[in-house]
Design an enzyme around this catalytic site. Structure first.
Site, PDB file in Angstrom:
ATOM      1  N   LYS B  90       0.859  -1.374  -0.179  1.00 14.81           N
ATOM      2  CA  LYS B  90       0.034  -0.033   0.192  1.00 14.81           C
ATOM      3  C   LYS B  90       1.015   1.077   0.025  1.00 14.81           C
ATOM      4  O   LYS B  90       0.419   2.312  -0.634  1.00 14.81           O
ATOM      5  CB  LYS B  90      -1.056   0.032   1.146  1.00 14.81           C
ATOM      6  CG  LYS B  90      -1.958  -0.912   1.242  1.00 14.81           C
ATOM      7  CD  LYS B  90      -2.956  -0.970  -0.005  1.00 14.81           C
ATOM      8  CE  LYS B  90      -4.175  -1.724   0.319  1.00 14.81           C
ATOM      9  NZ  LYS B  90      -5.241  -1.725  -0.916  1.00 14.81           N
ATOM     10  N   GLU B 112      -9.790   5.734   3.434  1.00 15.77           N
ATOM     11  CA  GLU B 112     -10.578   4.380   3.872  1.00 15.77           C
ATOM     12  C   GLU B 112      -9.655   3.342   4.297  1.00 15.77           C
ATOM     13  O   GLU B 112      -8.715   3.491   3.655  1.00 15.77           O
ATOM     14  CB  GLU B 112     -11.622   4.200   2.890  1.00 15.77           C
ATOM     15  CG  GLU B 112     -11.062   3.095   1.676  1.00 15.77           C
ATOM     16  CD  GLU B 112     -10.191   3.460   0.824  1.00 15.77           C
ATOM     17  OE1 GLU B 112      -9.949   4.767   0.905  1.00 15.77           O
ATOM     18  OE2 GLU B 112      -9.351   2.858   0.163  1.00 15.77           O
ATOM     19  N   SER B 379       1.687  -9.733  -0.830  1.00 13.73           N
ATOM     20  CA  SER B 379       1.419  -8.360  -0.869  1.00 13.73           C
ATOM     21  C   SER B 379       1.645  -7.481   0.534  1.00 13.73           C
ATOM     22  O   SER B 379       1.733  -6.342   0.812  1.00 13.73           O
ATOM     23  CB  SER B 379      -0.006  -8.042  -1.313  1.00 13.73           C
ATOM     24  OG  SER B 379      -0.799  -8.833  -0.401  1.00 13.73           O
TER      25      SER B 379
END
Lengths: 263, 399
Positions: B90, B112, B379
């Protein structure tokens, strides 16, 4: 049936259909029309109402609890059309329920029901070509939102494709009542006026006779939404039609009294 | 046929911009600022420097020898996005969008978060750049990813709990959009997945392309050839699109996206959009959406908060329809088992999201030959999931 505002300012009343149940929405809509609402926006409840504040979010949840559908909204429209031929009827919705129903099927059913126009909260002019074609085929007026953040070039495009009226959002933000109107609304209507002869209705946050009268000074109509929905919530199903009639009559009376002396 | 055209934010039939009119000017501004930044060498220099020195890129492409041996088929490599600062891929996107916010002069950032990884990455970037930060998070997710809530607060972000709807990622996005509509003049919405209205799906994908770009170079260095397959989990789909994108022209490379199969195939029990959903519009974009017969958005379930979402990035919808990528799902139980498998063979605890990709790899690799190469996108790391893992895997007092 063309959308007409008999008295200035015109009054557009929004309800979430099925809140708290379909029979009550039916009674409320009749009461609103008889009390002086020119146009009824029949709100289609949606599970994810991202442009709405808490009042309409709660109304949507109540309506969805017993499964109110777009089909129910169209059935109610057909009933109202038969009972009150002169009232303007707009289906007010997010896009996904229409997509699921089928755009063409929806427009055909809406025309059949006697609906005058459609407002899709999350439909913007750039995405609207298929949508506009389908509405035109079925003689439905596309009502678009114009926002204080929309630059003039967008207002021109919105004006070019709108029919019936244009819904000018009074301020940036989500739906919901507020204490005072901002200068945004008047500026937006003035900018929009350069591009259109259509009636302009101002909505978002209009809840008192003072707001209603103030909007009448610079726009053709006012949309009353959350204030009505909150009244229904507080009054409960039995009292709601009377409470709505009183509220609308109060707005009408207040604006007549305020309108008499020049500002 | 290539399904990745980005004309007007469309990917085949999918994507677009379905938003309240109030937001259009801000999306136009963002699109413009992004195009300008893309053409500005200074922007890339600054971003590359931050990715290297702050986030820790490049991430290794690690040969998982014991996992390969255990599964007894294809040779397995792990793309180690879990090693990045803040614990997941991210951060790639947050640094990019953070720099854009600075360019646009927006001092307030909203975001969010589902699993909390995007929220933590956003909070870190805001701390780094001195920006105000508000993160919306579903109540349910705040409970199951409590550690990330503390991390965000530690970093100076305000975490606002969202109690509407399913109290998960979807509702956090709606609430963030309500905030954005209200504060659009001062605020940048730092959306965390390849979702939402144009230009987000394109922009977020571009900020994650580095995953596949590095992996492609690394596998060629190590093996002197391209992989047989790349496997990534897909919630909104940011790590997957980042891992896939550079390989799209390499027709022989299989692209495999893994959705959350949850507890079963019934609507409401999973987040497998391709098997259970239909095209529709949710939160700004046209894509596959889990919904009922009236077009109401369905509830979803996954043990992994980051995959627990009713729609999927529109570029994945196009890759699915064109057949260029294949999408499958694994269940909660399979993901939990895969978490344990990777932990005990390789000493790596993956995030529950990433564990879905590991689980799919565990199904496929044994059926492949020793000359096949598989890259799994890990990830994120599983630190945030220790509460769930302890409960689900009965770790207290276990051997």
């Amino acid at each position: 049936m063309p959308i007409r505002f008999a008295e200035k300012p015109g009054l557009v009343a929004y309800f979430t259909v099925g809140d708290p149940d379909l029979a009550t929405t039916h009674a409320i809509a009749l009461a609103a029309i008889d009390a002086g609402a020119d146009v009824i926006e029949l709100g289609v409840p949606f599970s994810d109402p991202l442009a709405d504040g808490p009042v309409i979010q709660r109304a949507s949840e109540r309506a969805l609890r017993h499964g109110t559908s777009l089909r129910d909204v169209l059935n109610l429209a057909a009933t109202l059309r038969a009972e009150r031929p002169h009232a303007g009827l707009i289906v007010f919705t997010y896009y996904n329920p229409i997509l699921r129903f089928g755009l063409e099927e929806f427009c055909a059913a809406a025309e059949q029901a006697g609906v005058d126009g459609v407002l899709v909260t999350d439909m913007i002019v750039e995405e609207a070509s298929e949508y506009l074609q389908a509405l035109h085929r079925h003689h439905l007026a596309p009502v678009f939102l114009a926002a204080p953040t929309s630059p003039d070039e967008r207002l021109a495009r919105i004006a070019a494709v709108s029919r019936g009226f244009i819904y000018a959002i009074s301020r940036v933000g989500i739906t919901g009542a507020q204490k005072s109107l901002t200068a945004d609304a008047e500026q937006l209507v003035r900018r929009l006026r350069r591009f259109t002869q259509l009636p302009i209705a101002v909505g978002f946050g209009i809840s008192t006779p003072e707001h209603f009268a103030a909007v009448g000074e610079f726009a053709d109509a006012a949309v009353i939404g959350s204030a009505l929905v909150a009244t229904i919530e507080q009054a409960g199903p039995k009292e709601a039609p009377d409470a709505i009639a009183r509220l609308i009559e109060g707005l009408r009376r207040g604006s007549r009294e305020t309108a008499a002396p020049a500002r | 046929m290539e399904a990745t055209s980005t004309i007007a934010g469309r990917f085949g039939a999918y994507g677009g911009r379905y938003v309240p009119e109030t937001l259009v000017a801000a999306l136009d501004e963002l699109e413009h600022a992004y195009a300008e930044a893309q053409a500005d060498p200074d922007f890339h220099l600054k971003l590359d420097e931050l990715l290297r020195d702050f986030a820790g890129r490049p991430t290794p492409l690690y040969f998982a020898a014991r996992l390969t041996e255990r599964l007894g088929g294809a040779k397995i490599y792990l793309k180690r996005e879990d090693l990045l600062h803040t614990g997941a891929h991210k951060i790639n996107n947050c640094l990019g969008q953070g720099l854009l916010a600075l360019r646009m002069g927006k001092q307030r950032i909203i975001a969010e978060t589902g699993a909390g990884q995007h929220g933590v990455a956003t909070a870190s970037v805001c701390a780094l750049f001195g920006l105000e930060c508000v993160v919306y998070m579903g109540e349910e997710d705040m409970l199951r990813q409590e550690l990330n809530v503390y991390r965000m607060r530690m970093l100076g972000a305000e975490v606002r709990s969202v109690s509407s709807g399913s109290r998960t990622l979807k509702d956090a996005i709606s609430e963030a959009m309500r905030d954005w509509v209200t504060n659009v003049r001062t605020t940048h919405y730092l959306l965390g997945s390849a979702l939402g209205a144009h230009p987000y799906p394109t922009m977020v994908r571009d900020f994650h392309r580095v995953i596949g770009r590095e992996a492609r170079q690394q596998i060629i260095e190590k093996e002197n050839r391209l992989p047989t397959a790349i496997i990534a989990c897909v919630g909104g789909g940011s790590n997957a699109i980042g891992a896939f994108y550079e390989f799209i022209p390499d027709k022989d490379v299989q692209l495999i996206g893994v959705e959350a199969g949850g507890r079963g195939a019934q609507l409401g029990e999973h987040a497998a959009r391709f098997s259970g959903g239909a095209p529709g519009v949710l939160q700004g974009t046209y894509s596959y959406v889990l919904q009922d017969e009236n077009g109401q958005i369905a509830l979803t379930h996954s043990v992994s908060a980051g995959l627990d979402y009713a729609s999927i990035g529109p570029e994945h919808a196009a890759l699915h329809d064109s057949g260029r990528a294949e999408y499958t799902s694994v269940t909660d139980a399979e993901a939990l088992e895969a978490t344990l498998l990777l932990a005990r063979t390789e000493g790596i605890i993956p995030a529950l999201e990433s564990a879905h990709a590991v689980a799919e790899c565990a199904k496929r690799a044994p059926k492949m030959s020793g000359s096949d190469l598989v890259i799994v996108s890990v990830s994120g790391r599983g630190d945030k999931d220790m509460g769930i893992l302890a409960r689900e895997l009965k770790l207290s007092g276990a051997k």
